[in-house]
Design an enzyme around this catalytic site. Structure first.
Site, short mmCIF file in Angstrom:
data_model
loop_
_atom_site.label_atom_id
_atom_site.label_comp_id
_atom_site.label_asym_id
_atom_site.label_seq_id
_atom_site.Cartn_x
_atom_site.Cartn_y
_atom_site.Cartn_z
N LEU B 109 1.06 -1.22 -0.14
CA LEU B 109 -0.18 0.21 0.24
C LEU B 109 0.85 1.09 -0.14
CD1 LEU B 109 -3.08 -0.63 1.96
CD2 LEU B 109 -2.03 -1.19 -0.01
N GLY B 154 1.00 -5.23 1.44
CA GLY B 154 -0.31 -5.47 0.48
C GLY B 154 0.09 -6.09 -0.85
N ASN B 178 3.50 -7.37 6.89
CA ASN B 178 5.05 -6.13 7.90
C ASN B 178 3.78 -5.13 8.24
OD1 ASN B 178 5.55 -5.42 5.30
ND2 ASN B 178 7.10 -4.50 6.34
N GLU B 179 2.56 -4.84 8.69
CA GLU B 179 2.09 -3.97 8.75
C GLU B 179 2.53 -3.83 10.78
OE1 GLU B 179 0.75 -6.09 7.00
OE2 GLU B 179 -0.28 -5.05 5.49
#
Lengths: 288, 288, 288
Positions: B109, B154, B178-179
């Site tokens: 993202l 994303g 890994n957000e």
């Protein structure tokens, strides 16, 4: 598997056996009231042979319907009747399922039962398939598949309904829910059983591609629990069974019931209220 | 993935494409009625290039948005439009997603879409992210990620929406949701997809710590299905695709649908009644 | 684990501590308003010793109730009070649980609490068991079990409530939910936790047979995360803790919450509406 499950099966799934049954003095279903206790669980028929060893409490059910133990409506009906008889017999605590045929455990559903038949007949057939699965999966006995040959599709489903799977260590024997390859869709409950056994991702690949696994590959993904030389499949099942039977029955049965409730909910929605209450009660009564 | 899923997506998720669509003669959504069948699925844009090989029925979608194929609102909109076009084209049965950039599949993202933007704009962006996932996950086509570089966050989600993941065997390339490391929480449906792919415990550790896995580690936990030398990622995807396309489409699609229903229920509660009925019907009509 | 989980525990599970608590100035439950901040989290009692290192934010809780750290009602009450104190202390971000006894972490539930007791007393005891599990599982802190000895039954459950499990690499130490062997049925939530950690099939075999796993076997099925030499169990836990604490707290906590919701729904049906709203809000507020 578990008692409460089995009893509740009377509510939702009258199935192929309902016409045959009357209520026994124990309040359970009984196929025929005139069987004598001594002989009723050692039966031989064209398709299935059952031997119950009363000293161990373990029955061996041999499928003997050449050429490949196809699961026809007749076969399934006979299979379920034998299962029900063993379930009723309090002296029987364990069941081992195997085949007398060379190289094949069961080739699965008889495809001719689904070809050119009326919807009513098809419905009757699928009810019998579900009945087989529910009776195995919901059994109070410890159930083991001694897979001494190939076991595709419905043969694999039968194995998955058991508590433990021992297979002949022969890479030419294969097992799997390969219905997709034939253009047939495995129903919800085939999928649920497979996911619970091998996990979601392996089940996903397995069903989308209709994969058959060689015995070693089946062990690798957990589709079977153990591989042994072909001539030791039955004896290993008997040894393993004695270990399982050393565990207190009631705790093991309720554990099985607790674990299988999720699957069961999906398949019997709405759940008969009595069933939910029984599970609650048994869990509570043991806990407290 | 499956047809019924895709159709039902029209009910609940109008998303970024709803303003663009009209109903085609097949009763399906169509982005533009004036595309000719021959040319409409070989398109080139600044961000995405699609080549459909009509002899094999396999399309290759190449992401080519330097420097790192960030998933901006513009990128996602274009991605979804291309997906929808391919979905409409009955000659297209398989889709391979890859990157033209060196060392990166997609960096995920575009963080700038979430920084200093109005809530409305943020909502629009997240709708587009969800649309991408739903279109991939609900696709009728066989979908494969040919991951020829790193694929965090994303980018990993995009891969997880595909049926199969092939990654370049290079330990310097990493993949993962890994957000958390960035202080961002992966939504429910990121989690569901990950759990279904690698199991609950690996997903738990992965999300709580925001782990990135090297290609070999990703293979070990099942986050990708296969590692191949970097220059063979696309060709291996094409070989694998031909095996998948040998499986009868309708059975594979419904299997996918049956498996994905659980995730889907969570994401579209309440489920459009038509959707539940369609699934029931398709399962019943194939079974009986 | 997660904040929202912990807060909501106030609704459904008043448990053993409810009579003791009043509302603190932060709107949270507080065991005693007269504790001073400096000393309240370094406590010693006959059964449990807690040391909080304010420089690292990590507390070590040592169980020291000979001969085997049995989980009696008294022990559990003390354990929960200590947990609650640490949870209230904003300077405490991580908790390591270990044992001062040689060769044993905890032998599990004190069987005498279930033998010849009134139903009321039994109910009180089981409430305390559940309280322990909920407080651990729903904790905001990073929780680690430093398993420096055998850990059957309830001792295993305590470990499963933690985020990470490090065990002494000694094949004579065993761990597992072996209740079935004793004729006791592990409740639903024991099962849920086990399934989430080791997968459905391993949990099934484990519970039906009441299996105890040696440390190496426990690692193999994923029941523990890591084995280290016996004298390095605590130091490894401390090293690992510092890595976990490097992850942004709020994202990790909400991730934990998102993952644990499924279990939680099962155990608190109907879910307090406020709880569902809080989870929705926190997920939405981070996403958008």
């Amino acid at each position: 598997m578990a008692n409460v499950l089995r009893n509740s099966a009377k509510f939702g799934f009258s199935g192929v056996l309902s016409q045959l049954s009357i209520h026994s003095r124990h309040g359970r279903e009984c196929v025929s009231p005139c069987f004598s206790l001594q002989q009723r669980n050692n039966s031989t028929s064209p398709k299935i042979k059952v031997d119950l060893d009363s000293s161990t409490g373990v029955a061996v059910l041999r499928m003997q319907s050449p050429p490949v133990n196809s699961l026809s409506l007749d076969f399934l009906t006979e299979f379920c009747i034998n299962l029900e008889k063993l379930e009723m017999d309090r002296s029987c605590r364990g069941l081992i399922i195997t085949s007398t045929l060379s190289k094949v455990f069961s080739a699965g559903l008889d495809i001719m039962e689904m070809y050119g038949k009326s919807p009513e007949r098809c419905g009757e057939f699928w009810k019998a398939v579900q009945e087989m699965w529910l009776k195995l999966y919901g059994s109070n006995m410890v159930t083991m598949a001694a897979i001494n040959g190939s076991s595709p599709a419905g043969g694999c489903l039968m194995s998955l309904g058991c508590d433990y799977r021992i297979m002949a260590d022969n890479p030419r024997y294969s097992i799997g829910l390969n219905e997709t390859q034939l253009g047939i869709v495995a129903p919800f409950w085939f999928k649920d059983t497979l996911v619970n056994t091998v996990g979601n991702r392996a089940a996903e690949l397995s069903l989308e591609l209709g994969l058959l696994y060689s015995a070693p590959d089946a062990l690798k993904i957990g589709l079977v629990d153990q591989l042994v030389p072909e001539d030791q499949v039955l004896s290993t099942a008997q040894d393993t069974m004695s270990k399982w039977l050393a565990v207190p029955d009631h705790a093991r049965q309720i554990d099985q019931c607790v674990i299988s409730v999720c699957i069961y909910y999906i398949n019997t929605s709405p759940l008969p209220p009595d069933h939910a209450r029984q599970i609650d009660q048994c869990v509570i009564s043991v806990c407290i």
